[in-house]
Design a protein around this motif. Structure first.
Motif, PDB file in Angstrom:
ATOM      1  N   SER A   9       5.222   6.589   0.826  1.00  0.00           N
ATOM      2  CA  SER A   9       4.923   7.993   1.099  1.00  0.00           C
ATOM      3  C   SER A   9       5.462   8.861  -0.032  1.00  0.00           C
ATOM      4  CB  SER A   9       5.559   8.397   2.428  1.00  0.00           C
ATOM      5  OG  SER A   9       5.265   9.725   2.726  1.00  0.00           O
ATOM      6  N   GLY A  10       4.661   9.839  -0.437  1.00  0.00           N
ATOM      7  CA  GLY A  10       5.063  10.734  -1.510  1.00  0.00           C
ATOM      8  C   GLY A  10       4.720  10.235  -2.901  1.00  0.00           C
ATOM      9  N   THR A  11       4.145   9.034  -2.987  1.00  0.00           N
ATOM     10  CA  THR A  11       3.760   8.483  -4.288  1.00  0.00           C
ATOM     11  C   THR A  11       2.384   9.018  -4.673  1.00  0.00           C
ATOM     12  OG1 THR A  11       4.992   6.452  -3.852  1.00  0.00           O
ATOM     13  CG2 THR A  11       3.341   6.376  -5.613  1.00  0.00           C
ATOM     14  N   ALA A  51       2.507  -1.788 -12.427  1.00  0.00           N
ATOM     15  CA  ALA A  51       2.199  -2.245 -13.782  1.00  0.00           C
ATOM     16  C   ALA A  51       1.395  -1.195 -14.547  1.00  0.00           C
ATOM     17  CB  ALA A  51       1.435  -3.565 -13.728  1.00  0.00           C
ATOM     18  N   LEU A  52       0.504  -0.497 -13.864  1.00  0.00           N
ATOM     19  CA  LEU A  52      -0.319   0.519 -14.527  1.00  0.00           C
ATOM     20  C   LEU A  52       0.504   1.737 -14.921  1.00  0.00           C
ATOM     21  CD1 LEU A  52      -3.557   0.431 -12.321  1.00  0.00           C
ATOM     22  CD2 LEU A  52      -3.341  -0.319 -14.684  1.00  0.00           C
ATOM     23  N   ARG A  53       1.630   1.977 -14.254  1.00  0.00           N
ATOM     24  CA  ARG A  53       2.481   3.123 -14.576  1.00  0.00           C
ATOM     25  C   ARG A  53       3.248   2.907 -15.871  1.00  0.00           C
ATOM     26  NH1 ARG A  53       4.691   5.811  -9.149  1.00  0.00           N
ATOM     27  NH2 ARG A  53       3.168   4.765  -7.893  1.00  0.00           N
ATOM     28  N   ALA A  54       3.533   1.675 -16.160  1.00  0.00           N
ATOM     29  CA  ALA A  54       4.361   1.355 -17.337  1.00  0.00           C
ATOM     30  C   ALA A  54       3.699   1.761 -18.632  1.00  0.00           C
ATOM     31  CB  ALA A  54       4.660  -0.120 -17.342  1.00  0.00           C
ATOM     32  N   THR A  96      -1.502  -4.757  -4.580  1.00  0.00           N
ATOM     33  CA  THR A  96      -1.882  -3.378  -4.903  1.00  0.00           C
ATOM     34  C   THR A  96      -0.683  -2.607  -5.445  1.00  0.00           C
ATOM     35  OG1 THR A  96      -3.606  -3.415  -3.208  1.00  0.00           O
ATOM     36  CG2 THR A  96      -2.857  -1.247  -3.943  1.00  0.00           C
ATOM     37  N   VAL A  97       0.432  -2.691  -4.744  1.00  0.00           N
ATOM     38  CA  VAL A  97       1.649  -1.980  -5.184  1.00  0.00           C
ATOM     39  C   VAL A  97       2.059  -2.502  -6.574  1.00  0.00           C
ATOM     40  CG1 VAL A  97       4.103  -1.620  -4.715  1.00  0.00           C
ATOM     41  CG2 VAL A  97       2.417  -1.433  -2.861  1.00  0.00           C
ATOM     42  N   SER A 135     -10.203   3.642  -2.881  1.00  0.00           N
ATOM     43  CA  SER A 135      -9.072   4.407  -3.421  1.00  0.00           C
ATOM     44  C   SER A 135      -8.155   4.876  -2.296  1.00  0.00           C
ATOM     45  CB  SER A 135      -9.561   5.596  -4.242  1.00  0.00           C
ATOM     46  OG  SER A 135     -10.232   5.141  -5.399  1.00  0.00           O
ATOM     47  N   CYS A 136      -8.740   5.403  -1.230  1.00  0.00           N
ATOM     48  CA  CYS A 136      -7.931   5.844  -0.086  1.00  0.00           C
ATOM     49  C   CYS A 136      -7.187   4.665   0.537  1.00  0.00           C
ATOM     50  CB  CYS A 136      -8.811   6.515   0.969  1.00  0.00           C
ATOM     51  SG  CYS A 136      -9.368   8.165   0.524  1.00  0.00           S
ATOM     52  N   LEU A 137      -7.870   3.553   0.677  1.00  0.00           N
ATOM     53  CA  LEU A 137      -7.232   2.367   1.242  1.00  0.00           C
ATOM     54  C   LEU A 137      -6.062   1.925   0.367  1.00  0.00           C
ATOM     55  CD1 LEU A 137      -7.345   0.300   3.532  1.00  0.00           C
ATOM     56  CD2 LEU A 137      -8.946  -1.024   2.137  1.00  0.00           C
ATOM     57  N   ASN A 138      -6.237   1.917  -0.943  1.00  0.00           N
ATOM     58  CA  ASN A 138      -5.145   1.553  -1.846  1.00  0.00           C
ATOM     59  C   ASN A 138      -3.959   2.503  -1.697  1.00  0.00           C
ATOM     60  OD1 ASN A 138      -6.391  -0.700  -2.872  1.00  0.00           O
ATOM     61  ND2 ASN A 138      -7.228   0.358  -4.643  1.00  0.00           N
TER      62      ASN A 138
END
Length: 159
Positions: free
Chosen positions: A20-22, A156-159, A150-151, A11-14
Protein backbone atom coordinates in the motif's frame (compact mmCIF):
# COMPACT_ATOMS: atom_id res chain seq x y z
CA UNK A 1 -13.22 -3.67 -27.11
CA UNK A 2 -9.81 -2.08 -27.29
CA UNK A 3 -6.57 -3.65 -26.12
CA UNK A 4 -6.46 -0.81 -23.59
CA UNK A 5 -8.99 -2.72 -21.46
CA UNK A 6 -6.67 -5.73 -21.23
CA UNK A 7 -3.71 -3.49 -20.45
CA UNK A 8 -5.66 -1.60 -17.78
CA UNK A 9 -6.94 -4.78 -16.12
CA UNK A 10 -3.47 -6.34 -15.97
CA UNK A 11 -1.93 -3.10 -14.69
CA UNK A 12 -4.55 -2.78 -11.95
CA UNK A 13 -4.10 -6.43 -11.01
CA UNK A 14 -0.32 -5.95 -10.77
CA UNK A 15 -0.87 -2.95 -8.48
CA UNK A 16 -2.85 -5.16 -6.06
CA UNK A 17 0.33 -7.08 -5.14
CA UNK A 18 2.42 -4.05 -4.30
CA UNK A 19 2.58 -2.66 -0.77
CA UNK A 20 0.00 0.00 0.00
CA UNK A 21 1.24 3.46 -0.89
CA UNK A 22 3.61 2.18 -3.58
CA UNK A 23 3.29 4.29 -6.73
CA UNK A 24 4.59 2.89 -10.01
CA UNK A 25 5.39 5.16 -12.99
CA UNK A 26 3.49 4.47 -16.21
CA UNK A 27 6.80 3.66 -17.94
CA UNK A 28 7.52 0.88 -15.43
CA UNK A 29 4.00 -0.52 -15.71
CA UNK A 30 4.40 -0.49 -19.49
CA UNK A 31 7.87 -2.10 -19.35
CA UNK A 32 6.42 -5.00 -17.36
CA UNK A 33 4.72 -6.27 -20.56
CA UNK A 34 6.73 -4.39 -23.17
CA UNK A 35 3.88 -1.97 -23.94
CA UNK A 36 4.15 1.55 -25.36
CA UNK A 37 4.33 3.78 -22.28
CA UNK A 38 2.53 6.75 -23.85
CA UNK A 39 -0.48 4.64 -24.80
CA UNK A 40 -0.64 2.86 -21.43
CA UNK A 41 -0.38 6.26 -19.74
CA UNK A 42 -3.57 7.32 -21.56
CA UNK A 43 -5.35 4.26 -20.15
CA UNK A 44 -4.01 5.01 -16.67
CA UNK A 45 -5.21 8.61 -16.94
CA UNK A 46 -8.69 7.32 -17.84
CA UNK A 47 -8.56 5.04 -14.78
CA UNK A 48 -7.51 8.04 -12.66
CA UNK A 49 -10.44 10.13 -13.94
CA UNK A 50 -12.73 7.24 -12.95
CA UNK A 51 -11.25 7.09 -9.44
CA UNK A 52 -9.77 3.60 -9.92
CA UNK A 53 -6.13 4.65 -9.64
CA UNK A 54 -4.53 7.80 -8.38
CA UNK A 55 -1.52 9.54 -9.75
CA UNK A 56 1.27 10.89 -7.61
CA UNK A 57 3.54 13.43 -9.35
CA UNK A 58 7.27 13.71 -8.86
CA UNK A 59 10.39 11.57 -9.12
CA UNK A 60 8.98 8.93 -6.73
CA UNK A 61 5.51 9.26 -8.18
CA UNK A 62 3.40 7.08 -10.38
CA UNK A 63 0.13 5.19 -10.15
CA UNK A 64 -1.46 3.19 -7.37
CA UNK A 65 -4.95 1.91 -6.72
CA UNK A 66 -7.26 4.63 -5.42
CA UNK A 67 -9.46 2.20 -3.53
CA UNK A 68 -9.29 -1.36 -2.32
CA UNK A 69 -9.45 -4.17 -4.91
CA UNK A 70 -12.72 -5.32 -3.29
CA UNK A 71 -14.28 -2.03 -4.38
CA UNK A 72 -13.13 -2.09 -8.01
CA UNK A 73 -15.19 -4.20 -10.39
CA UNK A 74 -14.08 -5.39 -13.79
CA UNK A 75 -16.95 -3.34 -15.20
CA UNK A 76 -15.51 -0.22 -13.53
CA UNK A 77 -12.29 -0.72 -15.49
CA UNK A 78 -14.07 -1.50 -18.78
CA UNK A 79 -16.30 1.58 -18.49
CA UNK A 80 -13.32 3.78 -17.56
CA UNK A 81 -11.51 2.74 -20.75
CA UNK A 82 -14.35 2.15 -23.22
CA UNK A 83 -17.05 4.47 -21.90
CA UNK A 84 -20.56 3.62 -20.76
CA UNK A 85 -22.14 2.99 -24.16
CA UNK A 86 -23.59 -0.39 -25.07
CA UNK A 87 -21.41 -2.56 -27.30
CA UNK A 88 -24.15 -2.88 -29.95
CA UNK A 89 -25.62 0.25 -31.49
CA UNK A 90 -28.89 -0.25 -33.32
CA UNK A 91 -28.90 2.01 -36.38
CA UNK A 92 -32.53 1.13 -37.11
CA UNK A 93 -31.71 -0.72 -40.31
CA UNK A 94 -35.33 -1.93 -40.45
CA UNK A 95 -36.45 1.63 -41.30
CA UNK A 96 -34.79 1.12 -44.69
CA UNK A 97 -36.45 -2.22 -45.37
CA UNK A 98 -39.69 -3.01 -47.20
CA UNK A 99 -42.83 -2.23 -45.23
CA UNK A 100 -40.97 -0.06 -42.72
CA UNK A 101 -43.01 2.28 -40.57
CA UNK A 102 -41.23 5.63 -40.20
CA UNK A 103 -43.06 6.21 -36.88
CA UNK A 104 -41.66 3.08 -35.21
CA UNK A 105 -38.58 3.23 -32.99
CA UNK A 106 -36.91 0.04 -34.18
CA UNK A 107 -34.35 0.23 -31.41
CA UNK A 108 -37.20 -0.95 -29.18
CA UNK A 109 -39.19 -3.06 -31.64
CA UNK A 110 -36.37 -4.88 -33.43
CA UNK A 111 -35.79 -8.38 -32.09
CA UNK A 112 -32.10 -8.25 -33.07
CA UNK A 113 -31.66 -5.02 -31.11
CA UNK A 114 -33.49 -6.45 -28.08
CA UNK A 115 -31.42 -9.64 -28.14
CA UNK A 116 -28.19 -7.67 -28.32
CA UNK A 117 -29.30 -5.41 -25.44
CA UNK A 118 -30.08 -8.49 -23.29
CA UNK A 119 -26.65 -9.94 -24.07
CA UNK A 120 -24.95 -6.64 -23.26
CA UNK A 121 -26.79 -6.47 -19.95
CA UNK A 122 -25.78 -10.04 -19.05
CA UNK A 123 -22.15 -9.24 -19.92
CA UNK A 124 -22.21 -6.07 -17.80
CA UNK A 125 -23.81 -7.91 -14.87
CA UNK A 126 -21.09 -10.56 -14.99
CA UNK A 127 -18.33 -7.93 -15.03
CA UNK A 128 -20.03 -5.96 -12.24
CA UNK A 129 -20.09 -9.07 -10.03
CA UNK A 130 -16.33 -9.63 -10.29
CA UNK A 131 -13.86 -7.45 -8.44
CA UNK A 132 -10.12 -7.05 -8.76
CA UNK A 133 -9.92 -8.84 -5.40
CA UNK A 134 -11.78 -11.84 -6.89
CA UNK A 135 -9.39 -11.92 -9.84
CA UNK A 136 -6.39 -11.51 -7.53
CA UNK A 137 -7.55 -14.46 -5.40
CA UNK A 138 -8.04 -16.65 -8.49
CA UNK A 139 -4.57 -15.82 -9.81
CA UNK A 140 -3.00 -16.50 -6.42
CA UNK A 141 -4.70 -19.92 -6.24
CA UNK A 142 -3.82 -20.95 -9.79
CA UNK A 143 -0.45 -19.24 -10.10
CA UNK A 144 0.94 -18.80 -6.56
CA UNK A 145 4.30 -17.46 -7.76
CA UNK A 146 2.73 -14.50 -9.56
CA UNK A 147 2.54 -12.03 -6.64
CA UNK A 148 6.19 -12.54 -5.70
CA UNK A 149 7.33 -12.46 -9.31
CA UNK A 150 5.40 -9.23 -9.87
CA UNK A 151 6.86 -7.50 -6.80
CA UNK A 152 10.37 -8.71 -7.74
CA UNK A 153 9.96 -7.48 -11.31
CA UNK A 154 8.86 -4.01 -10.22
CA UNK A 155 11.72 -3.89 -7.72
CA UNK A 156 14.15 -4.78 -10.52
CA UNK A 157 12.59 -2.17 -12.82
CA UNK A 158 13.10 0.54 -10.17
CA UNK A 159 16.84 0.00 -10.04
Amino acid sequence: MSEGVEWALHSCLNLTWLPSGTAVPAAKLAAFYGLPAAYLNKQLQALARAGIVMSTPGPRGGFQLARSPERITLLDVVVAIEGPDEAFRCEQLLKRGPGADPEVDYRQACLVSRAMRRADLAWRRELAEQTLADLKDQVERQYPATPGNTVNRFTALRA
